[in-house]
Design a protein around this motif. Structure first.
Motif, PDB file in Angstrom:
ATOM      1  N   ASP A 181       6.686 -11.969  36.456  1.00 19.00           N
ATOM      2  CA  ASP A 181       5.848 -12.771  37.345  1.00 19.00           C
ATOM      3  C   ASP A 181       4.998 -11.931  38.298  1.00 19.00           C
ATOM      4  N   ALA A 182       5.067 -10.613  38.168  1.00 24.42           N
ATOM      5  CA  ALA A 182       4.293  -9.733  39.038  1.00 24.42           C
ATOM      6  C   ALA A 182       2.834  -9.692  38.587  1.00 24.42           C
ATOM      7  N   ASP A 183       2.025  -9.012  39.364  1.00 24.81           N
ATOM      8  CA  ASP A 183       0.609  -8.840  39.037  1.00 24.81           C
ATOM      9  C   ASP A 183       0.457  -7.644  38.105  1.00 24.81           C
ATOM     10  N   TRP A 184       0.160  -7.896  36.843  1.00 20.60           N
ATOM     11  CA  TRP A 184       0.046  -6.828  35.846  1.00 20.60           C
ATOM     12  C   TRP A 184      -1.371  -6.257  35.785  1.00 20.60           C
ATOM     13  N   THR A 185      -2.225  -6.626  36.752  1.00 21.06           N
ATOM     14  CA  THR A 185      -3.555  -6.014  36.828  1.00 21.06           C
ATOM     15  C   THR A 185      -3.580  -4.827  37.787  1.00 21.06           C
ATOM     16  N   VAL A 186      -2.431  -4.526  38.432  1.00 25.02           N
ATOM     17  CA  VAL A 186      -2.369  -3.362  39.314  1.00 25.02           C
ATOM     18  C   VAL A 186      -2.242  -2.097  38.468  1.00 25.02           C
ATOM     19  N   ARG A 187      -2.587  -0.956  39.058  1.00 23.90           N
ATOM     20  CA  ARG A 187      -2.489   0.314  38.345  1.00 23.90           C
ATOM     21  C   ARG A 187      -1.045   0.622  37.990  1.00 23.90           C
ATOM     22  N   ALA A 188      -0.865   1.236  36.836  1.00 23.31           N
ATOM     23  CA  ALA A 188       0.465   1.633  36.367  1.00 23.31           C
ATOM     24  C   ALA A 188       0.780   3.026  36.893  1.00 23.31           C
ATOM     25  N   GLY A 189       1.464   3.080  38.025  1.00 27.02           N
ATOM     26  CA  GLY A 189       1.826   4.361  38.603  1.00 27.02           C
ATOM     27  C   GLY A 189       0.597   5.191  38.920  1.00 27.02           C
ATOM     28  N   ALA A 190       0.611   6.444  38.442  1.00 29.98           N
ATOM     29  CA  ALA A 190      -0.497   7.353  38.705  1.00 29.98           C
ATOM     30  C   ALA A 190      -1.593   7.272  37.653  1.00 29.98           C
ATOM     31  N   LEU A 191      -1.443   6.387  36.666  1.00 32.16           N
ATOM     32  CA  LEU A 191      -2.454   6.259  35.617  1.00 32.16           C
ATOM     33  C   LEU A 191      -3.681   5.527  36.152  1.00 32.16           C
ATOM     34  N   TRP A 226      -5.088   3.274  34.258  1.00 31.49           N
ATOM     35  CA  TRP A 226      -5.017   1.982  33.570  1.00 31.49           C
ATOM     36  C   TRP A 226      -4.170   1.000  34.356  1.00 31.49           C
ATOM     37  N   ASP A 227      -4.458  -0.289  34.184  1.00 30.59           N
ATOM     38  CA  ASP A 227      -3.588  -1.278  34.812  1.00 30.59           C
ATOM     39  C   ASP A 227      -2.333  -1.472  33.952  1.00 30.59           C
ATOM     40  N   CYS A 228      -1.403  -2.266  34.463  1.00 29.71           N
ATOM     41  CA  CYS A 228      -0.108  -2.388  33.791  1.00 29.71           C
ATOM     42  C   CYS A 228      -0.233  -3.064  32.431  1.00 29.71           C
ATOM     43  N   TRP A 229      -1.092  -4.073  32.317  1.00 27.14           N
ATOM     44  CA  TRP A 229      -1.262  -4.708  31.007  1.00 27.14           C
ATOM     45  C   TRP A 229      -1.822  -3.699  30.005  1.00 27.14           C
ATOM     46  N   GLU A 230      -2.844  -2.971  30.404  1.00 27.73           N
ATOM     47  CA  GLU A 230      -3.450  -1.985  29.507  1.00 27.73           C
ATOM     48  C   GLU A 230      -2.441  -0.914  29.093  1.00 27.73           C
ATOM     49  N   THR A 231      -1.606  -0.509  30.039  1.00 27.68           N
ATOM     50  CA  THR A 231      -0.622   0.538  29.747  1.00 27.68           C
ATOM     51  C   THR A 231       0.422   0.030  28.760  1.00 27.68           C
ATOM     52  N   ALA A 232       0.899  -1.187  28.960  1.00 32.13           N
ATOM     53  CA  ALA A 232       1.870  -1.751  28.022  1.00 32.13           C
ATOM     54  C   ALA A 232       1.245  -1.938  26.647  1.00 32.13           C
ATOM     55  N   GLU A 233      -0.001  -2.362  26.609  1.00 29.33           N
ATOM     56  CA  GLU A 233      -0.705  -2.524  25.345  1.00 29.33           C
ATOM     57  C   GLU A 233      -0.891  -1.168  24.655  1.00 29.33           C
ATOM     58  N   HIS A 234      -1.159  -0.138  25.444  1.00 35.33           N
ATOM     59  CA  HIS A 234      -1.261   1.225  24.902  1.00 35.33           C
ATOM     60  C   HIS A 234       0.063   1.662  24.289  1.00 35.33           C
ATOM     61  N   HIS A 265       8.217   4.084  32.913  1.00 40.50           N
ATOM     62  CA  HIS A 265       8.207   4.624  34.277  1.00 40.50           C
ATOM     63  C   HIS A 265       6.896   4.279  34.974  1.00 40.50           C
ATOM     64  N   ASP A 266       5.764   4.489  34.289  1.00 42.96           N
ATOM     65  CA  ASP A 266       4.465   4.150  34.873  1.00 42.96           C
ATOM     66  C   ASP A 266       4.413   2.666  35.239  1.00 42.96           C
ATOM     67  N   LEU A 267       4.856   1.835  34.324  1.00 41.51           N
ATOM     68  CA  LEU A 267       4.805   0.393  34.537  1.00 41.51           C
ATOM     69  C   LEU A 267       5.737  -0.040  35.665  1.00 41.51           C
ATOM     70  N   ALA A 268       6.960   0.442  35.640  1.00 42.61           N
ATOM     71  CA  ALA A 268       7.920   0.042  36.669  1.00 42.61           C
ATOM     72  C   ALA A 268       7.444   0.483  38.044  1.00 42.61           C
ATOM     73  N   THR A 269       6.840   1.671  38.121  1.00 41.07           N
ATOM     74  CA  THR A 269       6.308   2.143  39.398  1.00 41.07           C
ATOM     75  C   THR A 269       5.194   1.223  39.891  1.00 41.07           C
ATOM     76  N   GLY A 270       4.255   0.902  39.006  1.00 42.39           N
ATOM     77  CA  GLY A 270       3.153   0.040  39.391  1.00 42.39           C
ATOM     78  C   GLY A 270       3.582  -1.365  39.762  1.00 42.39           C
ATOM     79  N   LEU A 271       4.602  -1.858  39.085  1.00 42.74           N
ATOM     80  CA  LEU A 271       5.065  -3.232  39.310  1.00 42.74           C
ATOM     81  C   LEU A 271       6.059  -3.347  40.458  1.00 42.74           C
ATOM     82  N   GLY A 272       6.390  -2.216  41.079  1.00 43.59           N
ATOM     83  CA  GLY A 272       7.273  -2.251  42.233  1.00 43.59           C
ATOM     84  C   GLY A 272       8.748  -2.318  41.914  1.00 43.59           C
TER      85      GLY A 272
END
Length: 206
Positions: free
Chosen positions: A24-34, A36-44, A141-148
């Motif tokens: 339920d978080a905002d997956w348009t935020v940046r994924a950690g230090a990347l 890309w946003d979180c959706w893009e990173t998961a899709e990658h 790790h990138d995603l979890a960091t970005g998603l808090g």
């Protein structure tokens, strides 16, 4: 530790379970230090797992499988696989698990002597398994960091040690496996060691 196809399924399962906590978080935020946003990173990550399965299944050592890679926008990942946005995070995680299952199945069916092309060196089934595992561990790790929810993600030490042993022979022995893997992939610091600005793995068969 010798990595097996089961380790792909295990790492993806662990990642999916943690990421589901942030559905339920905002997956348009940046994924950690990347960038890309979180959706893009998961899709990658989905695309990585699918592409490794396709490459290993081809058994081609001279070239990549000629999938059609495109960008959704400038600076976004170049992917051959996309996930239907309307399916939401739940759908995204289904596709992640599916892509992990594909790599598991191809690697499990492949004979040990099979070789396939990768930009970091022609590799074997175990190498492609290790690539899938490292992509899963560090991008989660990138995603979890970005998603808090970064504190919720610390993968099993044996998976990290297996990846380090297979793909990162340049990493010193005796370091804690998870911090060492984050350092090896330019995502963390180790005492007395400069942070990595560039990095790569070594996928050639041992």
């Amino acid at each position: 530790m010798t990595l097996t196809p089961d380790d792909v399924r295990r790492s993806v399962g662990l990642a999916s379970a943690v990421l589901r906590e942030a559905a339920d978080a905002d997956w348009t935020v940046r994924a950690g230090a990347l960038d890309w946003d979180c959706w893009e990173t998961a899709e990658h990550l989905v695309d990585d797992l699918f592409s490794y399965a396709a490459q290993l299944a081809s058994g081609r050592t001279d070239t990549d499988v000629p999938l059609r890679y495109t960008r959704q926008s400038p600076g976004s990942p170049s992917n051959a696989v996309r996930v239907e946005r309307e399916a939401g995070v739940a759908g995204l995680l289904v596709v992640l698990e599916s892509a992990g299952g594909l790599l598991y199945a191809v690697a499990a069916a492949a004979e040990p002597q099979v070789r396939a092309h990768h930009v970091f060196g022609v590799s074997d089934p175990e190498g492609f398994v290790a690539m899938g595992v490292v992509e899963t561990l560090v991008h989660t790790h990138d995603l979890a960091t970005g998603l808090g929810i970064g504190e919720a993600w610390e993968p099993p030490a044996e998976l990290c040690a297996g990846v380090l042993g297979r793909l990162f022979p340049d990493v010193p022995d005796g370091l804690p496996p998870w911090p060492a893997l984050l350092w090896a992939t330019g995502r963390g610091d180790l005492p007395g060691v400069p942070r990595r600005d560039t990095w790569r793995w070594y996928g050639e068969p041992r």
